[in-house]
Design a protein around this motif. Structure first.
Motif, PDB file in Angstrom:
ATOM      1  N   ALA A  86      23.232  28.636 -16.115  1.00  0.00           N
ATOM      2  CA  ALA A  86      23.658  29.843 -16.939  1.00  0.00           C
ATOM      3  C   ALA A  86      24.944  29.645 -17.027  1.00  0.00           C
ATOM      4  CB  ALA A  86      23.253  31.035 -16.238  1.00  0.00           C
ATOM      5  N   PHE A  87      25.395  30.348 -17.936  1.00  0.00           N
ATOM      6  CA  PHE A  87      26.918  30.475 -18.099  1.00  0.00           C
ATOM      7  C   PHE A  87      27.349  31.726 -17.490  1.00  0.00           C
ATOM      8  CE2 PHE A  87      26.089  27.958 -21.800  1.00  0.00           C
ATOM      9  CZ  PHE A  87      26.911  26.681 -21.551  1.00  0.00           C
ATOM     10  N   GLY A  88      26.315  32.803 -17.717  1.00  0.00           N
ATOM     11  CA  GLY A  88      26.989  34.228 -17.186  1.00  0.00           C
ATOM     12  C   GLY A  88      25.733  34.794 -17.051  1.00  0.00           C
ATOM     13  N   ILE A  89      25.831  35.944 -16.278  1.00  0.00           N
ATOM     14  CA  ILE A  89      24.952  37.100 -15.879  1.00  0.00           C
ATOM     15  C   ILE A  89      25.600  38.401 -16.058  1.00  0.00           C
ATOM     16  CG2 ILE A  89      23.583  35.511 -14.680  1.00  0.00           C
ATOM     17  CD1 ILE A  89      24.529  36.998 -11.790  1.00  0.00           C
ATOM     18  N   VAL A  90      24.589  39.394 -16.252  1.00  0.00           N
ATOM     19  CA  VAL A  90      25.129  40.693 -15.686  1.00  0.00           C
ATOM     20  C   VAL A  90      24.465  41.601 -14.731  1.00  0.00           C
ATOM     21  CG1 VAL A  90      25.202  42.951 -16.976  1.00  0.00           C
ATOM     22  CG2 VAL A  90      25.687  41.276 -18.334  1.00  0.00           C
ATOM     23  N   LEU A 128      29.797  29.886 -12.470  1.00  0.00           N
ATOM     24  CA  LEU A 128      28.945  30.959 -12.866  1.00  0.00           C
ATOM     25  C   LEU A 128      29.619  32.184 -13.081  1.00  0.00           C
ATOM     26  CD1 LEU A 128      26.072  32.199 -13.431  1.00  0.00           C
ATOM     27  CD2 LEU A 128      26.093  32.841 -10.944  1.00  0.00           C
ATOM     28  N   ILE A 129      29.651  33.047 -14.337  1.00  0.00           N
ATOM     29  CA  ILE A 129      30.601  34.042 -14.662  1.00  0.00           C
ATOM     30  C   ILE A 129      29.643  35.227 -14.462  1.00  0.00           C
ATOM     31  CG2 ILE A 129      32.108  35.522 -16.075  1.00  0.00           C
ATOM     32  CD1 ILE A 129      32.273  32.482 -17.644  1.00  0.00           C
ATOM     33  N   VAL A 130      29.949  36.033 -13.328  1.00  0.00           N
ATOM     34  CA  VAL A 130      29.471  37.242 -12.961  1.00  0.00           C
ATOM     35  C   VAL A 130      30.002  38.470 -13.612  1.00  0.00           C
ATOM     36  CG1 VAL A 130      28.123  38.705 -11.137  1.00  0.00           C
ATOM     37  CG2 VAL A 130      28.473  36.360 -10.984  1.00  0.00           C
ATOM     38  N   ALA A 131      29.504  39.198 -14.514  1.00  0.00           N
ATOM     39  CA  ALA A 131      29.887  40.450 -15.066  1.00  0.00           C
ATOM     40  C   ALA A 131      29.306  41.628 -14.410  1.00  0.00           C
ATOM     41  CB  ALA A 131      29.742  40.536 -16.622  1.00  0.00           C
ATOM     42  N   SER A 132      30.121  42.194 -13.414  1.00  0.00           N
ATOM     43  CA  SER A 132      29.495  43.511 -12.782  1.00  0.00           C
ATOM     44  C   SER A 132      29.651  44.645 -13.492  1.00  0.00           C
ATOM     45  CB  SER A 132      30.281  43.439 -11.460  1.00  0.00           C
ATOM     46  OG  SER A 132      29.789  44.477 -10.790  1.00  0.00           O
ATOM     47  N   SER A 133      28.506  45.418 -13.928  1.00  0.00           N
ATOM     48  CA  SER A 133      28.352  46.588 -14.484  1.00  0.00           C
ATOM     49  C   SER A 133      27.198  47.397 -14.316  1.00  0.00           C
ATOM     50  CB  SER A 133      28.404  46.094 -16.088  1.00  0.00           C
ATOM     51  OG  SER A 133      28.422  47.303 -16.778  1.00  0.00           O
ATOM     52  N   ALA A 160      20.909  47.258 -15.651  1.00  0.00           N
ATOM     53  CA  ALA A 160      20.502  46.147 -16.470  1.00  0.00           C
ATOM     54  C   ALA A 160      20.861  44.936 -15.702  1.00  0.00           C
ATOM     55  CB  ALA A 160      21.037  46.079 -17.824  1.00  0.00           C
ATOM     56  N   GLY A 161      20.030  44.000 -15.873  1.00  0.00           N
ATOM     57  CA  GLY A 161      20.099  42.615 -15.130  1.00  0.00           C
ATOM     58  C   GLY A 161      20.049  41.515 -16.523  1.00  0.00           C
TER      59      GLY A 161
END
Length: 267
Positions: free
Chosen positions: A36-40, A173-178, A262-263
């Motif tokens: 994956a490129f990124g996750i939320v 891996l870009i993790v966007a924390s929200s 949300a994930g």
């Protein structure tokens, strides 16, 4: 520079063995991780959001470099604050920082600055680390705390991040924390959050930012997610998937005032 944990023993267990057991209890061992490129991923106390975070992390391959972006809840320091050297102390072991990627990002971006103060008490990045550590020990971290950025600044930062990743020629891996909507009734929160999630699924960073701001959706990590989406698109992302959505009411039993979690995976 060693950054000490700010919420160990509060948001997650401070005992290393107990922490690892809890994190791994949220993983689904039957799934095969994908690139994956990124996750939320959400960042509340694990009792509330740990299941959603675990469901996301166990479904993605974690490379040797991880960039975690989170909202700057306390407003300390600069609006795009990175740490490029030192270590982050965590119960499951210290995490080394990615000097090369951070330096590239500082050189490319007009807004990213070296700033330890923004990270000292910020929890939104810290709570993601045990999930990464439970999957692999040998990784480098780039921590980036964001606050008060315009849409144009978020999009420019996303482009700069994609360029920096291309230049180091390595997987990140870009993790966007929200977290999502805060302190509204369950059904109201879920409806608003699904409106925001739709733009993530559509790979639409502009629509996400404008919807969250225009509708007053209290999604605290809209900036990190907007930046992640733009970077992922620039790197070749073609789709996004909603892995899980829950609210705090499903744990507390109080559906009158909840926080949404949300994930998502962007690949």
């Amino acid at each position: 520079m060693i950054r000490k944990p700010a919420v160990s023993g509060q948001f997650y267990p401070s005992n290393p063995a107990a922490l690892e057991r809890e994190v791994k209890s949220y993983f689904d061992s039957s799934v095969k991780p994908v690139k994956a490129f990124g996750i939320v991923s959400p960042h509340a106390g694990y009792i509330y959001s740990g299941r959603v975070a675990g469901e996301v992390f166990c479904r993605v391959e974690v490379p040797g470099r991880v960039l975690i972006m989170g909202p700057n809840h306390r407003g300390r320091g600069t609006d795009a604050a990175v740490m490029s050297s030192g270590r982050w102390a965590m119960p499951m072991g210290d995490v080394a920082l990615d000097t090369e990627l951070a330096a590239k990002l500082i050189a490319l971006s007009k807004i990213v600055k070296e700033d330890e103060s923004a990270h000292a008490m910020e929890h939104s990045l810290e709570v993601q680390l045990p999930f990464v550590q439970a999957i692999r020990e040998d990784f480098l971290l780039t921590p980036l705390a964001l606050g008060r950025l315009s849409l144009s600044e978020c999009l420019a930062l996303g482009e700069d991040l994609a360029t920096a990743i291309r230049e180091i020629d390595d997987d990140v891996l870009i993790v966007a924390s929200s977290d999502m909507t805060h302190y509204e009734p369950h059904e109201t929160a879920k409806k608003k959050d699904m409106d925001a999630v739709k733009h993530i699924l559509d790979l639409d960073p502009e629509g996400l930012y404008e919807t969250v701001r225009g509708r007053g959706i209290t999604m605290c990590g809209v900036l990190p997610v907007t930046v992640m989406l733009k970077a992922a698109i620039m790197l070749g992302a073609k789709k996004a998937e909603l892995v899980d959505y829950k609210t705090s009411g499903e744990t507390s039993g109080d559906y009158g005032s909840v926080v949404g979690y949300a994930g998502l995976i962007v690949s």
